[in-house]
Design a protein around this motif. Structure first.
Motif, short mmCIF file in Angstrom:
data_model
loop_
_atom_site.label_atom_id
_atom_site.label_comp_id
_atom_site.label_asym_id
_atom_site.label_seq_id
_atom_site.Cartn_x
_atom_site.Cartn_y
_atom_site.Cartn_z
N LYS A 23 17.46 70.27 178.94
CA LYS A 23 18.02 69.92 180.25
C LYS A 23 18.74 71.10 180.88
O LYS A 23 18.67 71.32 182.08
CB LYS A 23 18.97 68.73 180.11
CG LYS A 23 18.25 67.44 179.86
CD LYS A 23 19.23 66.30 179.77
CE LYS A 23 18.54 65.01 179.43
NZ LYS A 23 19.49 63.89 179.33
N TYR A 24 19.45 71.87 180.06
CA TYR A 24 20.16 73.05 180.57
C TYR A 24 19.18 74.07 181.13
O TYR A 24 19.38 74.60 182.23
CB TYR A 24 21.00 73.66 179.45
CG TYR A 24 21.74 74.90 179.88
CD1 TYR A 24 22.92 74.80 180.61
CD2 TYR A 24 21.25 76.16 179.58
CE1 TYR A 24 23.60 75.93 181.02
CE2 TYR A 24 21.92 77.30 179.99
CZ TYR A 24 23.09 77.18 180.71
OH TYR A 24 23.75 78.29 181.12
N ILE A 25 18.11 74.35 180.39
CA ILE A 25 17.11 75.30 180.86
C ILE A 25 16.44 74.81 182.14
O ILE A 25 16.24 75.56 183.09
CB ILE A 25 16.06 75.57 179.76
CG1 ILE A 25 16.70 76.36 178.61
CG2 ILE A 25 14.85 76.33 180.32
CD1 ILE A 25 15.83 76.49 177.39
N ALA A 26 16.12 73.53 182.18
CA ALA A 26 15.48 72.96 183.37
C ALA A 26 16.39 73.07 184.58
O ALA A 26 15.94 73.40 185.68
CB ALA A 26 15.11 71.50 183.11
N ALA A 27 17.68 72.81 184.39
CA ALA A 27 18.62 72.90 185.51
C ALA A 27 18.85 74.35 185.93
O ALA A 27 18.93 74.67 187.11
CB ALA A 27 19.94 72.25 185.13
N THR A 28 18.92 75.24 184.94
CA THR A 28 19.16 76.65 185.23
C THR A 28 18.01 77.28 186.00
O THR A 28 18.23 78.03 186.96
CB THR A 28 19.39 77.43 183.92
OG1 THR A 28 20.50 76.86 183.23
CG2 THR A 28 19.66 78.89 184.17
N TYR A 29 16.79 76.96 185.60
CA TYR A 29 15.62 77.57 186.23
C TYR A 29 14.92 76.64 187.20
O TYR A 29 13.83 76.93 187.65
CB TYR A 29 14.65 78.05 185.15
CG TYR A 29 15.26 79.12 184.28
CD1 TYR A 29 15.41 80.41 184.77
CD2 TYR A 29 15.73 78.83 183.02
CE1 TYR A 29 16.00 81.40 184.00
CE2 TYR A 29 16.33 79.81 182.24
CZ TYR A 29 16.46 81.09 182.73
OH TYR A 29 17.05 82.05 181.97
#
Length: 72
Positions: A23-29
Motif C-alpha cells: 500500500k505504501y509503494i502504491a501510494a508513493t508511486y
C-alpha cells in the motif's frame, strides 16, 4: 520479527509487513494498478479480498504448516 521485509526510506522511516509495504509503494508511486485508490468500489473489493486472505487462508496455512513442519 521473523520473515519480514523492511523498507528504510531516506528519512529513517521503516515499514514491515507485506500488505503495508504494498500500500505504501502504491501510494508513493500512484500505482493505480497495484492498489485502486481512485475507484472506491474496486478499493473496497481489494480490501475485502485482503481481509479474507489474512483471516481465513493465512490462518489455515499456518495450522497446516505447523502440522507438517513442527510435528513429526
Amino acid at each position: 520479527m521473523f520473515l519480514t521485509l523492511q523498507v528504510d526510506e531516506d528519512d529513517g522511516f521503516t515499514l514491515f509487513e507485506a500488505r503495508a509495504i504494498a500500500k505504501y509503494i502504491a501510494a508513493t508511486y500512484d500505482a493505480e494498478g497495484l492498489y485502486p485508490r481512485k475507484d472506491l468500489k474496486k478499493a473496497a473489493l481489494y480490501e475485502q479480498a485482503q481481509s479474507l486472505e489474512l483471516s481465513n487462508f493465512h490462518t489455515l496455512c499456518g495450522l497446516i504448516a505447523g502440522e507438517l513442519i513442527y510435528k513429526p
